[in-house]
Design an enzyme around this catalytic site. Structure first.
Site, PDB file in Angstrom:
ATOM      1  N   ASP A   1       0.861  -1.161   0.000  1.00  7.95           N
ATOM      2  CA  ASP A   1       0.000   0.000   0.000  1.00  7.95           C
ATOM      3  C   ASP A   1       0.917   1.236   0.000  1.00  7.95           C
ATOM      4  O   ASP A   1       2.138   1.137   0.106  1.00  7.95           O
ATOM      5  CB  ASP A   1      -0.955  -0.032   1.206  1.00  7.95           C
ATOM      6  CG  ASP A   1      -2.176   0.848   0.968  1.00  7.95           C
ATOM      7  OD1 ASP A   1      -3.210   0.626   1.603  1.00  7.95           O
ATOM      8  OD2 ASP A   1      -2.096   1.755   0.099  1.00  7.95           O
TER       9      ASP A   1
HETATM   10  C1  GLC Z   1      -4.328   4.282  -0.206  1.00  5.58           C
HETATM   11  C2  GLC Z   1      -5.218   3.138   0.189  1.00  5.58           C
HETATM   12  C3  GLC Z   1      -5.314   2.038  -0.829  1.00  5.58           C
HETATM   13  C4  GLC Z   1      -5.169   2.628  -2.218  1.00  5.58           C
HETATM   14  C5  GLC Z   1      -3.750   3.177  -2.329  1.00  5.58           C
HETATM   15  C6  GLC Z   1      -3.477   3.784  -3.702  1.00  5.58           C
HETATM   16  O1  GLC Z   1      -3.605   4.743   0.912  1.00  5.58           O
HETATM   17  O2  GLC Z   1      -4.993   2.540   1.459  1.00  5.58           O
HETATM   18  O3  GLC Z   1      -6.562   1.371  -0.642  1.00  5.58           O
HETATM   19  O4  GLC Z   1      -5.400   1.636  -3.190  1.00  5.58           O
HETATM   20  O5  GLC Z   1      -3.484   4.141  -1.318  1.00  5.58           O
HETATM   21  O6  GLC Z   1      -4.276   4.894  -3.900  1.00  5.58           O
END
Ligand code: GLC
Length: 736
Positions: free
Chosen positions: A265
């Protein structure tokens, strides 16, 4: 390309080229007009121009022309012409925004979500995207957590059906096909178990609970062929997911058999330092690679350290090769070596984005996801009756979630616009009544919005206008709810109530007209005690998406009959949280009305939620007959059949989701007092009766046993068939 060609390519790549494939940054680094959404903290990235030039993927940028240009420029200098991957959060729609996943879960219709995902994939694909960071398959039990809106709810079985359906909708049979994109199951694992519902907080759970409650939906998405999995921000067993070798190699790769791309993430690998697990970036790089994380999203941990660590012999290059090969296989699975632009097509954007078909689907999904929580006969609105539509959601276009990052508020149909196309202007009154929230309310999300400041004088004027309307109308519909930026990522709330300024409006209107129906909007279960006590009807519309206004008017006017069932319990109050239907008995279960004081209960509130999982009313009534079994002993070879007669005893056609629950009365580990094992939606005309049958077989009774096995155990079971998880319509059988 063939596997051999991929291997040959891998072996031709320099170490630096390989490591660059493992870097993902936002698209802003590749375009002047930074039309991208930064969905995480902006860290200081020690990236070199070289890193930027050859990063293997970008996130958060869309647009056919824009991405074609980025790809063209990228391939001009890419030494081996390896195309770039374009990823974005298309969680519940791209430009046509569908209801939030928590609402879609309430439709109890996975096939509908599959349609929505396929439509979203088409709009995303023509916009140049290859991957979506969805479905979010996190089980949720705590409405204080802002991201419950992104989940399909509190039940492992229901979440599994939706995770599978969404992956199939996004990817089709093959994501290489036109208008398909790769799916990414997230957030692995147990992100929804954040303690106290506070986002990014520690998840404290047993391995048993991990297997029984949290892993099933991820497993379902993986078994449906999801091309990627994303790590979660939280720790599991005290180790951050992104550097948790046991979770990622032993569980995800070995037990669940996932061999696709594992992406972190947003800066989650870097944050393992802040967690206190990695000593520094080099240590984080080593631990994350050892855990099998292939792509480092938005941190320079991999790109600034892996080459040196391999050259120093601290990291085996084979681990880098393993990660890069998975990334190359993903690009190959999408057909990008043959066509780096896939479906990017400005003409396709014009043809498919927000097309009538997608809008109609969004309206249908929003209608089918709404849940009628209470109705003392006030709904549907009588055709000729005078009605006052009052509240901040009368004219708000904020019906999409903060995760609808590609969606436009301006495309949303408001309730007022929809009403004016249906209701007679001579006896329909409209008033905002109050601002959405009080000044100073905290928001989260990826749009810059601050609560509208409304002066005392203006608020007084709004209230007077609303009370005038309420006095003139026979019925009042109050359109209330959380602001759409009060839920979503980093949007945890300790008090799960409607904004106070709205409750004041509700109380003032109640003084002048008690024929009140409340249509609720928002991304989480709320404390509805006062509303449900005083209003004569309550309709939960969630964040219904681009066509939300039309769907709500379809439901209020009776053009559509509500059929949604709660995918997450509505607690009596926040003190009851976490509350979910599939709880354990305990050794001292509270029996309502019982006298024994030494029981598992509260002195000041009931144990039961205000509205339970699976609950939802209709404008008609249904009865379900006692359950009949064709046998009362089930064996591994002989399933049994449970049947009931469902009858529409009301005056209008309707749809009922008849639900099957089972309780394993005793086992090597205690089992929940109920588990959803099936459901069937049945449409019945007034007076129509139909037999509904459920087949129960031995695999349905398997669970994660005390000795870490997965099997059923003989013994006594209680089987329930009813209209929600509180049903007591039951019978017993034995597994021999
Ligand atoms: C965010 C979220 C995740 C998302 C990622 C990219 O912090 O936790 O669900 O897909 O970043 O945007």
């Amino acid at each position: 390309m063939t596997e051999k060609q991929l291997l040959d390519l891998l072996h031709e790549m320099t170490l630096k080229e390989k490591v660059d494939q493992m870097l993902q940054i936002t698209g802003s680094f590749y375009q002047k007009d930074a039309n991208e959404v930064l969905t995480g903290p902006e860290n200081k990235l020690g990236l070199t121009a070289e890193d930027l030039r050859y990063a293997g993927s970008i996130l958060g940028t869309a647009g056919a022309e824009r991405l074609k240009k980025i790809q063209e420029r990228y391939l001009e200098t890419q030494p081996h012409k390896i195309p770039m991957l374009f990823m974005m959060d298309i969680i519940h729609g791209m430009k046509t925004v569908f209801p939030i996943p928590l609402a879609q879960g309430a439709s109890f219709n996975p096939a509908l979500s599959k349609e929505c995902a396929a439509a979203a994939a088409k709009e995303a694909a023509v916009s140049g995207l290859h991957v979506t960071f969805a479905p979010m398959a996190d089980l949720v039990r705590d409405p204080r957590w802002g991201r419950v809106m992104e989940s399909t709810g509190e039940d492992p079985y229901l979440n599994s059906l939706f995770a599978r359906a969404m992956v199939e909708g996004f990817q089709g049979d093959d994501p290489k096909e036109p208008y398909r994109i790769a799916a990414c199951v997230k957030h692995f694992a147990a992100y929804g178990a954040a303690e106290a519902g506070r986002d990014y907080n520690t998840a404290e759970l047993s391995e048993h609970t991990l297997w029984e409650s949290y892993l099933p939906a991820y497993r379902a998405g993986i078994e449906a062929g999801a091309a990627l999995v994303m790590t979660s921000f939280n720790t599991v067993n005290g180790i951050p997911a992104s550097t948790n070798r046991w979770l990622m190699r032993d569980i995800l790769r070995d037990e669940l058999g996932f061999d696709g791309v594992l992406i972190s993430d947003f800066s989650a690998i870097y944050e393992t330092i802040t967690h206190g697990h990695a000593k520094d970036k080099a240590d984080a790089a080593q631990k994350a690679l050892d855990a099998g994380v292939d792509i480092d999203m938005m941190s320079d941990v991999y790109s600034s350290n892996l080459c040196r660590l391999v050259e120093e012999g601290a990291v085996e290059e084979a681990l880098v090769d393993e990660a890069v090969l998975r990334i190359l296989r993903l690009k190959n699975r999408l057909g990008l070596f043959e066509n780096p632009y896939k479906d990017a097509d400005p003409e396709g954007e014009k043809r498919y984005i927000l097309c009538a078909e997608h809008r109609a689907l969004a309206r249908r999904a929003a209608t089918e996801s709404a849940v009628l929580l209470k109705n003392d006969g006030l709904l549907p609105l009588a055709p000729k009756s005078s009605v006052a539509l009052i509240g901040p959601y009368l004219r708000s276009r904020g019906m999409i979630s903060s995760w609808a990052i590609a969606g436009e508020l301006s495309d949303c149909v408001t309730v007022e616009e929809a009403a004016k196309s249906v209701f007679d202007p001579r006896n329909t009154y409209y008033a905002d009544g109050c601002p959405m929230v009080s000044e100073g309310t905290a928001f989260a999300g990826f749009r810059e919005e601050t609560p509208c400041a409304v002066s005392e004088e203006k608020q007084g004027e709004m209230l007077r206008e609303a009370l005038d309307a309420a006095k003139q109308a026979e019925t009042v519909v109050l359109l209330l709810g959380e602001h759409y930026l009060q839920s979503g990522e980093a949007a945890s709330r300790a008090m799960i109530e409607l904004p106070e300024v709205q409750m004041e409006l509700f109380r003032e209107v109640y003084k002048v007209n008690q024929n009140i129906a409340v249509a609720l909007f928002g991304g989480r279960p709320l404390d509805l005690r006062e509303i449900s006590r005083k209003a004569k009807a309550v309709l939960e519309a969630w964040l219904p998406g681009t066509e939300g206004g039309n769907a709500v008017i379809d439901l209020l006017s009776g053009k559509a009959n509500p059929s949604g069932k709660l995918s997450m319990s509505f607690p009596y109050c926040v003190g009851q949280v976490p509350v979910h239907y599939n709880m354990d008995s305990t050794g001292r279960p509270w029996i309502p009305g019982g006298q024994d004081r030494c029981r598992s209960r509260y002195l000041d509130i009931p144990n039961e939620p205000l509205y339970p999982f699976g609950y939802g009313l209709s404008y008609t009534e249904f009865t379900v007959s006692p359950v009949v079994l064709d046998r009362d002993v089930l064996t591994k070879d002989t399933p049994l059949t449970a049947s009931v007669l469902v009858k529409n005893t009301g005056t209008v056609p309707g749809v009922e989701a008849v639900q099957l629950y089972i309780r394993d009365e005793y086992a090597s580990v205690v089992r929940p007092i109920k588990e959803l094992k099936g459901f069937q939606k049945v449409r019945l005309a007034p007076g129509e009766e139909r037999e509904i049958r459920f087949t129960i077989d031995e695999p349905m009774l398997r669970f994660h046993t005390a000795d870490n096995g997965f099997s059923s155990e003989t013994g006594r079971f209680t089987l329930y068939v009813g209209q929600d998880s509180a049903t007591e319509n039951s019978t017993c059988f034995e597994l021999a």
